[in-house]
Design a protein around this motif. Structure first.
Motif, mmCIF file in Angstrom:
data_model
loop_
_atom_site.group_PDB
_atom_site.id
_atom_site.type_symbol
_atom_site.label_atom_id
_atom_site.label_comp_id
_atom_site.label_asym_id
_atom_site.label_seq_id
_atom_site.Cartn_x
_atom_site.Cartn_y
_atom_site.Cartn_z
ATOM 1 N N ALA A 129 -83.234 75.730 -22.560
ATOM 2 C CA ALA A 129 -82.129 74.774 -22.669
ATOM 3 C C ALA A 129 -82.475 73.630 -23.608
ATOM 4 N N ASP A 130 -83.766 73.259 -23.649
ATOM 5 C CA ASP A 130 -84.180 72.144 -24.500
ATOM 6 C C ASP A 130 -85.684 72.207 -24.727
ATOM 7 N N LEU A 131 -86.136 71.588 -25.824
ATOM 8 C CA LEU A 131 -87.556 71.518 -26.165
ATOM 9 C C LEU A 131 -88.019 70.076 -26.159
ATOM 10 N N PHE A 132 -89.332 69.901 -25.919
ATOM 11 C CA PHE A 132 -89.904 68.557 -25.918
ATOM 12 C C PHE A 132 -91.190 68.539 -26.725
ATOM 13 N N ASP A 133 -91.459 67.402 -27.351
ATOM 14 C CA ASP A 133 -92.565 67.271 -28.291
ATOM 15 C C ASP A 133 -93.909 67.015 -27.629
ATOM 16 N N ALA A 141 -83.329 91.396 -17.647
ATOM 17 C CA ALA A 141 -83.379 89.930 -17.511
ATOM 18 C C ALA A 141 -83.343 89.244 -18.874
ATOM 19 N N VAL A 142 -84.083 89.797 -19.835
ATOM 20 C CA VAL A 142 -84.126 89.187 -21.163
ATOM 21 C C VAL A 142 -82.787 89.351 -21.868
ATOM 22 N N SER A 143 -82.213 90.542 -21.810
ATOM 23 C CA SER A 143 -80.925 90.775 -22.459
ATOM 24 C C SER A 143 -79.817 89.936 -21.830
ATOM 25 N N ARG A 144 -79.874 89.769 -20.524
ATOM 26 C CA ARG A 144 -78.890 88.926 -19.841
ATOM 27 C C ARG A 144 -78.942 87.498 -20.366
ATOM 28 N N LYS A 145 -80.149 87.046 -20.686
ATOM 29 C CA LYS A 145 -80.329 85.654 -21.115
ATOM 30 C C LYS A 145 -80.050 85.459 -22.603
ATOM 31 N N ILE A 146 -80.549 86.343 -23.461
ATOM 32 C CA ILE A 146 -80.465 86.082 -24.905
ATOM 33 C C ILE A 146 -79.598 87.086 -25.658
ATOM 34 N N GLY A 147 -79.119 88.132 -24.958
ATOM 35 C CA GLY A 147 -78.275 89.128 -25.601
ATOM 36 C C GLY A 147 -79.074 90.334 -26.098
ATOM 37 N N LYS A 148 -78.392 91.444 -26.232
ATOM 38 C CA LYS A 148 -79.048 92.702 -26.605
ATOM 39 C C LYS A 148 -79.589 92.674 -28.040
ATOM 40 N N THR A 149 -78.877 91.982 -28.931
ATOM 41 C CA THR A 149 -79.324 91.949 -30.333
ATOM 42 C C THR A 149 -80.657 91.210 -30.464
ATOM 43 N N ALA A 150 -80.761 90.044 -29.834
ATOM 44 C CA ALA A 150 -82.014 89.284 -29.884
ATOM 45 C C ALA A 150 -83.130 90.033 -29.167
ATOM 46 N N ALA A 175 -84.278 76.614 -18.120
ATOM 47 C CA ALA A 175 -85.664 76.441 -18.559
ATOM 48 C C ALA A 175 -85.786 75.367 -19.625
ATOM 49 N N PHE A 176 -86.793 74.519 -19.445
ATOM 50 C CA PHE A 176 -87.224 73.568 -20.458
ATOM 51 C C PHE A 176 -88.543 74.073 -21.039
ATOM 52 N N ALA A 177 -88.835 73.693 -22.295
ATOM 53 C CA ALA A 177 -90.056 74.203 -22.909
ATOM 54 C C ALA A 177 -90.699 73.177 -23.834
ATOM 55 N N TYR A 178 -91.976 73.364 -24.057
ATOM 56 C CA TYR A 178 -92.743 72.616 -25.044
ATOM 57 C C TYR A 178 -92.445 73.211 -26.417
ATOM 58 N N GLN A 179 -92.554 72.422 -27.446
ATOM 59 C CA GLN A 179 -92.167 72.832 -28.796
ATOM 60 C C GLN A 179 -92.954 74.037 -29.315
ATOM 61 N N ASP A 180 -94.134 74.295 -28.785
ATOM 62 C CA ASP A 180 -94.945 75.425 -29.245
ATOM 63 C C ASP A 180 -94.801 76.668 -28.356
ATOM 64 N N ALA A 181 -93.797 76.685 -27.496
ATOM 65 C CA ALA A 181 -93.638 77.789 -26.549
ATOM 66 C C ALA A 181 -92.947 78.982 -27.211
ATOM 67 N N SER A 182 -93.648 79.608 -28.151
ATOM 68 C CA SER A 182 -93.109 80.780 -28.843
ATOM 69 C C SER A 182 -93.206 82.009 -27.948
ATOM 70 N N THR A 229 -90.197 81.632 -32.655
ATOM 71 C CA THR A 229 -90.472 80.237 -32.333
ATOM 72 C C THR A 229 -89.681 79.765 -31.119
ATOM 73 N N ALA A 230 -90.108 78.648 -30.578
ATOM 74 C CA ALA A 230 -89.379 78.039 -29.467
ATOM 75 C C ALA A 230 -87.985 77.618 -29.907
ATOM 76 N N ASP A 231 -87.847 77.194 -31.161
ATOM 77 C CA ASP A 231 -86.518 76.848 -31.674
ATOM 78 C C ASP A 231 -85.601 78.072 -31.654
ATOM 79 N N TRP A 232 -86.145 79.222 -32.034
ATOM 80 C CA TRP A 232 -85.381 80.470 -31.978
ATOM 81 C C TRP A 232 -84.955 80.753 -30.546
ATOM 82 N N ALA A 233 -85.869 80.528 -29.608
ATOM 83 C CA ALA A 233 -85.576 80.782 -28.199
ATOM 84 C C ALA A 233 -84.484 79.857 -27.674
ATOM 85 N N VAL A 234 -84.441 78.624 -28.165
ATOM 86 C CA VAL A 234 -83.362 77.704 -27.789
ATOM 87 C C VAL A 234 -82.036 78.188 -28.368
#
Length: 254
Positions: free
Chosen positions: A183-187, A150-159, A125-132, A172-177
């Motif tokens: 995989a990456d954010l764009f402005d 699905a979410v735990s598989r991608k970001i882990g159980k703690t997150a 997944a690619f995302a826009y910088q405001d994709a919180s 934030t989208a930065d947190w999600a990255v």
């Protein structure tokens, strides 16, 4: 495509072995049951389409997806209806993981609840910088049970735990990255469009058999989801009938 259609829309465009799946709904791209069913059917069809090598999943407007339809949620009055309602995202997630094509998410805006589940079920997944992102379910007495695997598989159980127990907090989208959802954010939207398409074209040029076999590897260990996600839907279907949830929904409606 017009986002003004009151029932929402699913549009499929195929160009040079790349299929772009675009969904929209006037209520912040939320999903009523019938729209989830249409998305499931389209993903299953793309799985069987030999002219497609790669899939891009995207939506219209400034919000990626607000999750399940709040209006439909309010109308649930019995267990079977509730279970079927929450099974909608289970159907889509299972269709995404079983689809033999690599699915690239283009996340142009905020994602809530089931929207986070959709982003998580994408292979990349690619995302826009405001994709919180936010999981708000626990605040109304249920929980993100169906999308949790699905979410735990991608970001882990703690997150996943952090998202679940902070239902009013946007990560934030930065947190999600950082956690691996994106995989990456764009402005800018333009950069997001260009980079998503460029990546899709590269993938489409690879051996489709190799991509299909790698997708099986990516999703190893999820074979029990055919049962697990529907067991989770039953939990939500039961909890949505609780006095806590009925009262919480009434307050939200006000």
């Amino acid at each position: 495509m017009s986002a003004e259609n009151p029932n929402g829309l699913i549009e499929i465009q195929i160009d040079n072995t790349i299929a772009t799946v675009t969904f929209s709904h006037p209520a912040s791209n939320s999903f009523p049951s019938d729209l989830l069913q249409k998305l499931t059917e389209e993903l299953n069809a793309l799985n069987n389409n030999d002219s497609v090598n790669v899939v891009i999943l995207q939506s219209t407007g400034k919000t990626f997806c607000a999750g399940a339809s709040f209006e439909e949620l309010l109308s649930i009055n019995d267990f079977e209806t509730g279970k079927n309602f929450f099974s909608g995202f289970a159907n889509v997630i299972n269709a995404m993981r079983k689809c033999s094509k690599i699915i690239i998410g283009k996340i142009q805006g905020k994602a809530v609840g089931g929207g986070v589940g959709l982003a998580s079920a994408c292979d990349f997944a690619f995302a826009y910088q405001d994709a919180s992102i936010k999981l708000s379910e626990i605040a109304i007495g249920i929980g993100p049970f169906v999308i949790e695997p699905a979410v735990s598989r991608k970001i882990g159980k703690t997150a996943m735990t952090q998202l679940t127990l902070q239902p009013y907090h946007w990560q934030t989208a930065d947190w999600a990255v950082e956690k691996g959802l994106y995989a990456d954010l764009f402005d800018s939207y333009g950069e997001l469009d260009e980079n998503t398409l460029a990546f899709a074209k590269k993938l489409a040029g690879y051996n489709p058999e190799a991509l299909a076999e790698m997708k099986k590897v990516f999703w190893e260990g999820t074979e029990n989801w055919d049962e697990l996600l529907y067991q989770r839907a039953a939990i939500s279907g039961r909890l949505v009938l609780s006095d806590f949830t009925k009262n919480a929904l009434s307050e939200f409606k006000k």
